[in-house]
Design a protein around this motif. Structure first.
Motif, mmCIF file in Angstrom:
data_model
loop_
_atom_site.group_PDB
_atom_site.id
_atom_site.type_symbol
_atom_site.label_atom_id
_atom_site.label_comp_id
_atom_site.label_asym_id
_atom_site.label_seq_id
_atom_site.Cartn_x
_atom_site.Cartn_y
_atom_site.Cartn_z
ATOM 1 N N THR A 1 0.827 -1.204 0.000
ATOM 2 C CA THR A 1 0.000 0.000 0.000
ATOM 3 C C THR A 1 0.863 1.257 0.000
ATOM 4 O O THR A 1 0.375 2.336 -0.331
ATOM 5 C CB THR A 1 -0.937 0.023 1.215
ATOM 6 O OG1 THR A 1 -0.156 -0.097 2.410
ATOM 7 C CG2 THR A 1 -1.948 -1.100 1.145
ATOM 8 N N SER A 27 -2.595 -1.205 -5.907
ATOM 9 C CA SER A 27 -2.723 -1.395 -4.458
ATOM 10 C C SER A 27 -2.209 -0.204 -3.656
ATOM 11 O O SER A 27 -2.565 -0.032 -2.478
ATOM 12 C CB SER A 27 -1.947 -2.646 -4.022
ATOM 13 O OG SER A 27 -0.562 -2.506 -4.337
ATOM 14 N N THR A 56 -1.689 3.246 -1.944
ATOM 15 C CA THR A 56 -2.460 4.415 -1.497
ATOM 16 C C THR A 56 -1.545 5.551 -1.050
ATOM 17 O O THR A 56 -2.008 6.679 -0.906
ATOM 18 C CB THR A 56 -3.387 4.048 -0.322
ATOM 19 O OG1 THR A 56 -2.593 3.570 0.777
ATOM 20 C CG2 THR A 56 -4.386 2.976 -0.728
ATOM 21 N N ASN A 76 -6.158 5.132 -6.475
ATOM 22 C CA ASN A 76 -6.273 4.834 -5.051
ATOM 23 C C ASN A 76 -5.321 5.649 -4.191
ATOM 24 O O ASN A 76 -5.432 5.633 -2.961
ATOM 25 C CB ASN A 76 -6.015 3.338 -4.796
ATOM 26 C CG ASN A 76 -7.151 2.477 -5.296
ATOM 27 O OD1 ASN A 76 -8.291 2.930 -5.375
ATOM 28 N ND2 ASN A 76 -6.848 1.231 -5.639
ATOM 29 N N SER A 92 -8.165 11.297 -6.295
ATOM 30 C CA SER A 92 -8.123 10.653 -4.979
ATOM 31 C C SER A 92 -7.122 11.301 -4.039
ATOM 32 O O SER A 92 -7.254 11.213 -2.811
ATOM 33 C CB SER A 92 -7.767 9.177 -5.137
ATOM 34 O OG SER A 92 -6.526 9.031 -5.817
#
Length: 584
Positions: A201, A219, A221, A242, A265
């Motif tokens: 992440t 995946s 973030t 993401n 995002s």
């Protein structure tokens, strides 16, 4: 090389707990030192720490024991700058490698880290020429920049035990093409040779040896702090939808990165995130971002277009400093704070600061050499120090109605020809308008309390300073060098004498004579007499409306002998015509 290593030591910010810079560069002993062969060491609780090396270099083996005592630690800076050292192998008794232990060993090409080592200090192998490195499973902690500026390093393998790593670990390694993490490691992972946290992440560190474009996995973030820093071969980046956070200095010094699309995002952009991305030409800050970090786009010399989302409330210090190609920017109405030197040295030519902005910090537009026009919103409370220093082309400024103070050297050396300081201003600080060689007229509102030293000094073309209130406190040299200036004051105000700040004063009191033979409609004109102190300058203006007036200058005169006659031969061309008298 010593100078280079000193820079790295500063970069790592090695703390007092890791001893001091002096400890890294000299041989310091905590106990009476023993000398055996080529090692200098100390003894503590029956264990040996190697603190220095006096041997000839070449291949060195760290023994398991000295005088029957186990060697458990290689101290901070023990081998620092040993430029003749070519390889090192450690016995498995060693559990700790100190900060900068082998830093600056520029010919060190091979290092075998013992299988009992638990921690490796910051910069331990910085500025060495290791071609590859294997971190054994025993290691749980690595300090910051362990392999900083290792130009020969091509591969790194991380064992299963590592749980803490001080990032950046591999900056300045231009040939690094692969970081491999043991699949059993509980904290970190690798994908295509790139370092991630275990769940992928967070992208922790990209590879400086890779070139071309890169697509960040879906995946992710969080793009970690300094993750792509110094990746000069990176030409393009795809950030997935993401990603929420772009860390500080994440893409800094990616000098060939020409284009970036930041997805909606993203909610925060860290300080220095794109610092000195000198190929970047445009950027759009998405709508969820509320703050632009300090130096986020500083030094992006080709950045010509910036679009900010309407949720940005803060523009950080030096956020766009040095963006020499940025000639225009729209600051959204959501922005409340603009940080120190936020646009300093940029190519801006015109700026409008919206009413939402409450706070400006010092030097916001310093050295914007092409800036010509600025409009302040009505919420700014202060024009801070050095705001427009080094802006020689600045010729027009509209100051907002809530400004209380004008800072030191705020408009120093600008090309202003006239300035109106609103009634809200109470203080004009030192050298605020120093050296404004084109300044001819100044109008100052009725709330001014103090003018500090040299505020209007060296303005040789200044002829009129028009005060609307009582005489403020003043430093005597406020008009130093302004040999043509006269100070004018209004009827009913107090504190005025024959001179003010070394310049002569005059009562500015023009009055329209609304009676007499010259008042009213005459053949082909409408006119009236104006009386006042002999020698005072006036401007007569006309407008067709008072609701949304557009004043047109009709007469500029000096009231000679106490009276001047004004006439308007065009008055019949309008359904209504209003007149006013103002100072020049």
């Amino acid at each position: 090389m010593k100078t280079r290593f000193a820079e790295i030591v500063r970069f790592l910010s090695i703390s007092a707990s890791a001893r001091t810079l002096r400890l890294l560069l000299a041989l310091v002993f905590t106990l009476p030192a023993a000398l055996q062969a080529q090692f200098i060491y100390t003894i503590n609780s029956g264990a040996i720490t190697i603190t220095g090396y006096t041997g000839p270099g070449g291949s060195v083996s760290i023994p398991g024991t000295i005088d029957g005592l186990p060697v458990t630690s290689i101290g901070d800076g023990a081998f620092v700058n040993c430029t003749n050292l070519s390889s090192v192998a450690m016995a498995d008794t060693v559990t700790n490698i100190g900060g900068s232990a082998f830093g600056g060993c520029t010919r060190l090409t091979s290092a075998t880290i013992g299988n009992s080592v638990i921690s490796i200090g910051g910069g331990a192998f910085a500025l060495t020429c290791l071609g590859s490195v294997a971190i054994p499973d025993s290691v749980t902690t690595m300090g910051q920049g362990v392999f900083l500026y290792c130009p020969c390093l091509a591969r790194a393998t991380i064992g299963r035990g590592l749980t803490t790593i001080g990032l950046p670990a591999f900056h300045g390694c231009p040939n690094l093409t692969a970081i491999t993490v043991d699949a059993a490691n509980s904290a970190f992972s690798s994908l295509d040779g790139i370092l991630f946290n275990k769940t992928r992440t967070t992208l922790l560190e990209y590879l400086e040896g890779k070139a071309g474009s890169y697509t960040i996995p879906i995946s992710v973030t969080n793009i970690g702090e300094g993750a792509f820093q110094y990746c000069t071969g990176l030409t393009g980046i795809t950030i997935p939808g993401n990603v929420i956070h772009i860390g500080g200095f994440a893409f800094s010094y990616c000098t060939n990165l020409a284009g970036v699309t930041i997805p909606d995002s993203v909610a925060s952009i860290g300080g220095g995130a794109f610092y000195r991305c000198t190929s970047l030409t445009s950027i759009t800050i998405p709508g969820n971002v509320t703050s632009i970090g300090s130096s986020a786009f500083g030094g992006c010399t080709r950045l010509a277009s910036v679009t900010m989302g309407n949720r940005v409330t803060s523009i950080g210090s030096e956020a766009f400093a040095g963006c020499t190609s940025l000639t225009a920017v729209t600051i959204p109405n959501s922005v409340i704070t603009i940080g120190q030197a936020a646009f300093a040295g940029s190519g801006l030519t015109s700026v409008t600061i919206p009413d939402s902005v409450v706070s400006l910090w010092d030097m916001v537009f310093r050295y914007c050499a092409g800036l010509t026009n600025v409009v302040f919103g009505n919420s700014v409370s202060s024009i801070p120090n050095n705001t427009f220093e080094g802006c020689p082309a600045l010729a027009s400024v509209s100051i907002g109605s809530n400004v209380i103070s004008i800072g030191s050297q705020a408009f120093i050396g600008t090309s202003l020809t006239r300035i109106t300081i609103p009634n809200s201003v109470t203080t004009i600080r030192s050298q605020a308008f120093w050296g404004c060689g084109n300044l001819t007229n100044v109008t100052i509102g009725n709330s001014l309390i103090s003018i500090w030293d040299s505020a209007f000094a060296v303005c040789p073309r200044l002829t009129g300073v028009y005060f609307q209130g009582n005489a403020p406190w003043i430093v005597t040299n406020v008009f130093s060098g302004d040999l043509n200036a006269t100070v004018y004051y209004l009827p009913g105000t107090t504190g005025w004498e024959a001179t003010f700040g070394g310049r002569p004063t005059m009562l500015w009191n023009p009055v329209v004579q609304a009676s007499g033979e010259n008042f009213g409609v005459r053949t082909n004109r409408f006119g009236f007499n104006i009386t006042g102190t002999p020698g005072i300058p006036i401007v007569v203006e006309a407008s067709t409306s008072l609701d949304q007036p557009n004043w047109l200058s009709l007469l500029r005169r000096t009231i000679d002998n106490g009276q001047v006659y004004f006439s308007d031969p065009m008055w019949t061309n309008y359904s209504a015509r209003f007149y006013r008298i103002r100072s020049p």
